[in-house]
Design a protein around this motif. Sequence first.
Motif, PDB file in Angstrom:
ATOM      1  N   LEU A 152       0.394  18.059   0.466  1.00 52.34           N
ATOM      2  CA  LEU A 152       0.639  19.373  -0.114  1.00 52.34           C
ATOM      3  C   LEU A 152       2.123  19.700  -0.105  1.00 52.34           C
ATOM      4  CD1 LEU A 152      -0.599  21.902  -1.340  1.00 52.34           C
ATOM      5  CD2 LEU A 152      -0.832  22.811   0.962  1.00 52.34           C
ATOM      6  N   ALA A 153       2.787  19.387   0.988  1.00 45.91           N
ATOM      7  CA  ALA A 153       4.228  19.635   1.083  1.00 45.91           C
ATOM      8  C   ALA A 153       4.991  18.755   0.102  1.00 45.91           C
ATOM      9  CB  ALA A 153       4.707  19.372   2.512  1.00 45.91           C
ATOM     10  N   THR A 154       4.585  17.524  -0.050  1.00 44.51           N
ATOM     11  CA  THR A 154       5.235  16.624  -0.996  1.00 44.51           C
ATOM     12  C   THR A 154       5.063  17.128  -2.426  1.00 44.51           C
ATOM     13  OG1 THR A 154       4.756  14.789   0.499  1.00 44.51           O
ATOM     14  CG2 THR A 154       5.362  14.226  -1.753  1.00 44.51           C
ATOM     15  N   ALA A 155       3.872  17.600  -2.753  1.00 47.08           N
ATOM     16  CA  ALA A 155       3.617  18.131  -4.091  1.00 47.08           C
ATOM     17  C   ALA A 155       4.469  19.376  -4.344  1.00 47.08           C
ATOM     18  CB  ALA A 155       2.141  18.455  -4.256  1.00 47.08           C
ATOM     19  N   PHE A 156       4.585  20.238  -3.351  1.00 49.98           N
ATOM     20  CA  PHE A 156       5.381  21.451  -3.495  1.00 49.98           C
ATOM     21  C   PHE A 156       6.854  21.124  -3.696  1.00 49.98           C
ATOM     22  CE2 PHE A 156       7.866  24.949  -1.660  1.00 49.98           C
ATOM     23  CZ  PHE A 156       7.477  25.953  -2.517  1.00 49.98           C
ATOM     24  N   ILE A 157       7.365  20.168  -2.945  1.00 51.33           N
ATOM     25  CA  ILE A 157       8.772  19.788  -3.067  1.00 51.33           C
ATOM     26  C   ILE A 157       9.046  19.168  -4.430  1.00 51.33           C
ATOM     27  CG2 ILE A 157      10.512  18.171  -2.190  1.00 51.33           C
ATOM     28  CD1 ILE A 157       9.350  18.709   0.613  1.00 51.33           C
ATOM     29  N   SER A 158       8.153  18.317  -4.897  1.00 50.82           N
ATOM     30  CA  SER A 158       8.365  17.694  -6.212  1.00 50.82           C
ATOM     31  C   SER A 158       8.268  18.730  -7.331  1.00 50.82           C
ATOM     32  CB  SER A 158       7.369  16.561  -6.437  1.00 50.82           C
ATOM     33  OG  SER A 158       6.046  17.050  -6.401  1.00 50.82           O
ATOM     34  N   LEU A 215      11.286  19.740  -9.950  1.00 55.97           N
ATOM     35  CA  LEU A 215      11.082  19.744 -11.395  1.00 55.97           C
ATOM     36  C   LEU A 215      11.542  21.066 -12.004  1.00 55.97           C
ATOM     37  CD1 LEU A 215       9.882  18.268 -13.850  1.00 55.97           C
ATOM     38  CD2 LEU A 215       7.727  19.397 -13.335  1.00 55.97           C
ATOM     39  N   VAL A 216      11.225  22.174 -11.377  1.00 58.20           N
ATOM     40  CA  VAL A 216      11.610  23.495 -11.887  1.00 58.20           C
ATOM     41  C   VAL A 216      13.124  23.658 -11.876  1.00 58.20           C
ATOM     42  CG1 VAL A 216      11.507  25.971 -11.394  1.00 58.20           C
ATOM     43  CG2 VAL A 216       9.430  24.590 -11.304  1.00 58.20           C
ATOM     44  N   VAL A 217      13.778  23.234 -10.816  1.00 52.03           N
ATOM     45  CA  VAL A 217      15.232  23.368 -10.703  1.00 52.03           C
ATOM     46  C   VAL A 217      15.933  22.479 -11.722  1.00 52.03           C
ATOM     47  CG1 VAL A 217      17.202  22.934  -9.174  1.00 52.03           C
ATOM     48  CG2 VAL A 217      15.179  24.099  -8.314  1.00 52.03           C
ATOM     49  N   SER A 218      15.417  21.297 -11.961  1.00 47.83           N
ATOM     50  CA  SER A 218      16.072  20.386 -12.904  1.00 47.83           C
ATOM     51  C   SER A 218      15.855  20.819 -14.348  1.00 47.83           C
ATOM     52  CB  SER A 218      15.567  18.966 -12.700  1.00 47.83           C
ATOM     53  OG  SER A 218      14.198  18.883 -13.016  1.00 47.83           O
TER      54      SER A 218
END
Length: 59
Positions: free
Chosen positions: A5-11, A15-18
């Motif tokens: 879940l943490a990995t999905a949130f970070i990715s 994506l949003v920032v990029s």
Amino acid sequence: MTRPLATAFISLAFLVVSAAPALAAPCKDAKGKFVKCPPKGAPKKGPCKDAKGRFTQCE
């Protein structure tokens, strides 16, 4: 269990920032400097019709 879940949130955050600069889409001149964007044309209203409601050539 929280690791995926943490990995999905970070990715997702990555994506949003990029994608943020792509959404701004500033106008640039030939030298690459920022300039004021030209106004967009009037929105098209669809097919043209005459007074009797028949389709005609748009002007």
